[in-house]
Design a protein around this motif. Structure first.
Motif, short mmCIF file in Angstrom:
data_model
loop_
_atom_site.label_atom_id
_atom_site.label_comp_id
_atom_site.label_asym_id
_atom_site.label_seq_id
_atom_site.Cartn_x
_atom_site.Cartn_y
_atom_site.Cartn_z
N LYS A 66 -6.27 -9.16 -0.54
CA LYS A 66 -6.38 -8.63 -1.88
C LYS A 66 -7.34 -9.39 -3.05
CE LYS A 66 -2.28 -11.26 -3.07
NZ LYS A 66 -1.28 -10.90 -3.51
N ASP A 67 -8.18 -7.99 -4.09
CA ASP A 67 -9.10 -8.72 -4.64
C ASP A 67 -8.74 -10.17 -5.70
OD1 ASP A 67 -7.36 -7.21 -6.13
OD2 ASP A 67 -8.86 -6.28 -7.27
N ASP A 80 -9.08 -3.50 -3.90
CA ASP A 80 -8.56 -2.94 -4.89
C ASP A 80 -7.75 -1.61 -4.12
OD1 ASP A 80 -7.49 -1.53 -7.35
OD2 ASP A 80 -10.00 -1.99 -7.81
#
Length: 237
Positions: free
Chosen positions: A69-70, A91
């Protein structure tokens, strides 16, 4: 290209494993190809799973580029490390860019690590798999490599304090035979088959695990269906 960040991080992780006196049992690393692209698929029970998933590839002298996850990439400490190790930010609102990034990595001969449950399983059982790993393998023309981890949840998992003491925790890792991802196969059916393979490996890792709790208070990391006190999938729903 020189790995100016990844290899020092591996060295630091191996030093940490030695300091904690972890009992790591890896079987099946030979199933990871020595060259060419592949999608490495694992269950997800701990914040540290990417470290141990990558460890399974080291005997084949491979480095794994993980999809994560970003928000991890925006952190002031983990961000520069993740970018330096060429991991892939995801994202969840705009997943197409991450998909294309991963596809380019696979086509260039990299191994991409995916946790198809998307989040940590707090029941320590397999959740449903998203189809992204299968679709990547099909489009890139590379195999899927199923694997399973067990014991990592005892070190650091969602809703529990970290345990980085010298506690001699065993970790079992099982890597399965490659699963071909033919483009003419239905992605949903192949995703179900992949999940079944990971489930088989998870059960093998659990059977091989050398520790059994001595009292009822130490069963939080064991799934309910195995007699532990972890919440069941139904309770979590």
């Amino acid at each position: 290209m020189a790995e100016l960040v990844y290899r020092p991080v591996i060295g630091a992780a191996l030093t940490m494993f030695k300091a904690l006196d972890l009992k790591i049992d890896v079987q099946g690393s030979e199933n990871i190809p020595r060259s060419g692209g592949a999608v490495l698929v694992s269950n997800h029970i701990s914040y540290l799973d990417f470290i141990f998933t990558g460890l399974a590839a080291l005997p084949q002298k491979r480095l794994v580029r993980f999809m994560a996850k970003d928000s991890v990439f925006r952190h002031k400490i983990s961000g520069p490390l993740m970018r330096g190790m060429k991991h892939i930010p995801v994202d969840r609102e705009q997943g197409e860019a991450a998909y294309r990034h991963a596809l380019d990595s696979l086509r260039s001969g990299e191994i991409v690590g995916v946790f198809p449950e998307a989040t940590i399983s707090q029941s320590f059982t397999l959740k449903g798999f998203k189809s992204g790993a299968v679709r990547l393998a099909q489009e890139a023309g590379v195999p899927l490599i199923p694997m399973a981890l067990w014991g990592t949840q005892r070190m650091w998992t969602k809703g529990r304090p970290r345990n980085f003491k010298r506690s001699h925790i065993p970790v079992t890792i099982r890597v399965g035979a490659p699963l071909e991802a033919s483009p003419d196969q239905y992605a949903g059916a192949l995703t179900r088959r992949l999940r079944e393979r990971v489930q088989e490996l998870l059960e093998a890792a659990q059977r091989a695990y050398p520790v059994r709790p001595r009292d009822a208070e130490d069963t939080w990391w064991i799934p309910a269906h195995l007699g532990g006190t972890a919440p069941s999938p139904a309770e979590l729903r």
